[in-house]
Enzyme design. Structure first.
Site, PDB file in Angstrom:
ATOM      1  N   ASP A 161      -5.619 -12.278   3.231  1.00  0.00           N
ATOM      2  CA  ASP A 161      -6.690 -11.979   3.819  1.00  0.00           C
ATOM      3  C   ASP A 161      -8.144 -11.544   2.990  1.00  0.00           C
ATOM      4  O   ASP A 161      -9.276 -11.148   3.306  1.00  0.00           O
ATOM      5  CB  ASP A 161      -6.940  -9.885   4.512  1.00  0.00           C
ATOM      6  CG  ASP A 161      -5.954  -9.848   3.421  1.00  0.00           C
ATOM      7  OD1 ASP A 161      -5.628 -10.295   2.094  1.00  0.00           O
ATOM      8  OD2 ASP A 161      -5.465  -8.403   3.056  1.00  0.00           O
ATOM      9  N   HIS A 206       0.661  -1.191   0.187  1.00  0.00           N
ATOM     10  CA  HIS A 206      -0.312  -0.042   0.157  1.00  0.00           C
ATOM     11  C   HIS A 206       0.970   1.348   0.185  1.00  0.00           C
ATOM     12  O   HIS A 206       0.393   2.400  -0.261  1.00  0.00           O
ATOM     13  CB  HIS A 206      -1.238   0.154   1.423  1.00  0.00           C
ATOM     14  CG  HIS A 206      -2.194  -0.677   1.305  1.00  0.00           C
ATOM     15  ND1 HIS A 206      -2.749  -1.171   0.229  1.00  0.00           N
ATOM     16  CD2 HIS A 206      -2.275  -2.078   2.001  1.00  0.00           C
ATOM     17  CE1 HIS A 206      -4.059  -2.401   0.111  1.00  0.00           C
ATOM     18  NE2 HIS A 206      -3.842  -2.594   1.533  1.00  0.00           N
TER      19      HIS A 206
HETATM   20  C1  SP5 Z   1      -1.676  -5.283   4.165  1.00  0.00           C
HETATM   21  C2  SP5 Z   1      -2.811  -4.763   3.956  1.00  0.00           C
HETATM   22  O1  SP5 Z   1      -3.772  -6.069   4.332  1.00  0.00           O
HETATM   23  N1  SP5 Z   1      -2.933  -3.937   4.569  1.00  0.00           N
HETATM   24  C3  SP5 Z   1      -5.183  -3.435   4.719  1.00  0.00           C
HETATM   25  C4  SP5 Z   1      -4.797  -2.230   5.493  1.00  0.00           C
HETATM   26  C5  SP5 Z   1      -6.558  -1.891   5.526  1.00  0.00           C
HETATM   27  N2  SP5 Z   1      -6.825  -0.854   6.848  1.00  0.00           N
HETATM   28  C6  SP5 Z   1      -8.454  -0.902   7.049  1.00  0.00           C
HETATM   29  C7  SP5 Z   1      -9.478  -1.675   6.308  1.00  0.00           C
HETATM   30  C8  SP5 Z   1     -10.503  -0.376   6.432  1.00  0.00           C
HETATM   31  C9  SP5 Z   1     -11.499  -1.697   6.885  1.00  0.00           C
HETATM   32  N3  SP5 Z   1     -13.235  -1.399   7.102  1.00  0.00           N
HETATM   33  C10 SP5 Z   1     -14.074  -2.714   7.281  1.00  0.00           C
HETATM   34  C11 SP5 Z   1     -14.366  -3.407   7.059  1.00  0.00           C
HETATM   35  C12 SP5 Z   1     -14.943  -4.967   6.766  1.00  0.00           C
HETATM   36  N4  SP5 Z   1     -15.237  -5.453   5.510  1.00  0.00           N
HETATM   37 ZN    ZN Z   2      -4.508  -6.449   2.179  1.00  0.00          ZN
END
Ligand code: SP5
Ligand code: ZN
Length: 366
Positions: A306, A174
């Site tokens: 994930d 990211h």
């Molecule tokens: C490396 C990696 O997998 N980074 C991911 C970071 C995500 N962070 C923010 C996620 C916001 C998610 N909102 C809730 C979603 C539920 N399905």
């Molecule tokens: Zn991810």
């Protein structure tokens, strides 16, 4: 499978703002413990490496790809905040304000200058609230980057069809070259590709960029915006399968195909939530079909777990057996084209099952 592991990747442990709550970051050292536990009772080989042996190439690759002031910020900001009394030694730096455009402002001015205010400056070097910086973050970031660089160095000297897994943490796909985000601080896939370019047997940089024999397949649940942007106008395949309309929200559309020299090298496969194993595997076939296999030497796979059905940050419906099928498909193609494969760990947040899923993925190469 040979798995490279530097124990310093365990040191980083921070907080994140998820929804409206400040919580211990889901991207935690326990993820790696789960993987190591499962690996130890499998037939895969763990090779322990140290930052001392990866230091030389890593420093050079970071200098070649990431912004120097950003790297200095990562290295020093925790100490600065602590000395100023902003945080205790155990607390983390988090951004306060992100850069934004003034109405009618010339967009080419973005991102302006780093603010003088210490709190504000941390927002200049990040794009979300999930990249806290604690006292040992930099050590882990360097160890993670070093694992990716060293893995590429190692695999370059190995015969065709070799496979190496770089156990990276924190992840990388990211962040861009001057901003942390999505648990990522330095882009490990970018660094690995830079390390590939660094091989002495290749021609000068301009020529090397033209005939890069490396491609990137990103199969984390989230779109690898940082990796895509780095290669967007370069003749390097970046191919991603990810959740449609999910984090990081502003990239990953099917219409993003690259520009200039990079035109038609970029391919995104956004998938609807609830995607089944069958749906995912057929999308993987399409994605693998976009790889320019001719003359390819190394396929870099940014792999996130994930995509697992129970993942708190994902919405696909893959079970543990899916990872064996996924790597089986990748291995069939890398083997038939005599291509090497460098796997780099990205996300995956179900601690109890992460090790099992990881080993399932490794077993696809057997
Ligand atoms: C490396 C990696 O997998 N980074 C991911 C970071 C995500 N962070 C923010 C996620 C916001 C998610 N909102 C809730 C979603 C539920 N399905
Ligand atoms: Zn991810």
């Amino acid at each position: 499978m040979l798995v490279l592991y530097n124990p310093e990747i365990l040191l980083h442990e921070t907080v994140e703002l998820l929804g409206s709550r400040l919580i211990p970051a889901l991207e935690s050292p326990a993820r790696i413990q789960s993987i190591l536990d499962a690996l130890r009772s499998s037939e895969n080989e763990i090779r322990i490496i140290s930052s001392i042996e990866t230091n030389e190439i890593t420093t050079r690759m970071i200098d070649a790809s990431h912004n120097a002031e950003y790297v200095e910020h990562l290295r020093t900001v925790h100490q600065q905040w602590h000395s100023a009394g902003n945080i205790s030694i155990e607390e983390s730096v988090l951004p306060e304000c992100f850069p934004f455009s003034m109405p009618n402002a010339d967009k080419s001015d973005f991102p302006g200058n780093a603010p003088k205010d210490m709190f504000a400056r941390s927002g200049y070097y990040a794009f979300d609230m999930s990249t806290g910086i604690m006292k040992d973050t930099y050590k882990s970031v360097i160890a993670s980057a070093g694992t990716a660089c060293f893995a590429m160095q190692l695999i370059s000297a190995m015969p065709a069809k070799a496979v190496v897994f770089a156990l990276c943490r924190p992840p990388g796909h990211h962040c861009d070259t001057r901003r942390a985000g999505g648990y990522c601080y330095m882009n490990n896939a970018v660094l690995a590709v830079e390390a590939y370019l660094d091989q002495p047997s290749y021609r000068p940089l301009e020529q090397r960029l033209k005939d890069l024999k490396v491609a990137i397949l990103d199969i984390d649940f989230h779109h690898g915006n940082g990796t895509q942007s780095y290669f967007y106008n370069r003749a390097v395949n970046y191919i991603s399968i990810h959740g449609k309309d999910e984090y990081p929200y502003y990239s990953g559309a099917e219409s993003e195909h690259g520009s200039g020299t990079g035109k038609d090298y970029n391919h995104n496969f956004p998938l609807e939530s609830g995607a089944t194993k069958e749906r995912y595997l057929s999308t993987l076939d399409s994605a693998l079909n976009k790889v320019n296999w001719t003359d390819l030497e190394v396929l870099v796979v940014s792999i996130g777990f994930d995509t697992y059905k129970h993942d708190p940050l994902g919405s696909f419906d893959l079970d543990s057996t899916a990872y064996l099928a996924i790597s089986g498909k990748i291995a069939a193609l890398t083997n038939s084209h005599s291509v090497k494969c460098l796997c780099i760990l990205e996300g995956g947040y179900v601690i109890e099952d992460l090790g099992k899923n990881f080993v399932s993925f490794c077993n696809g190469w057997k």
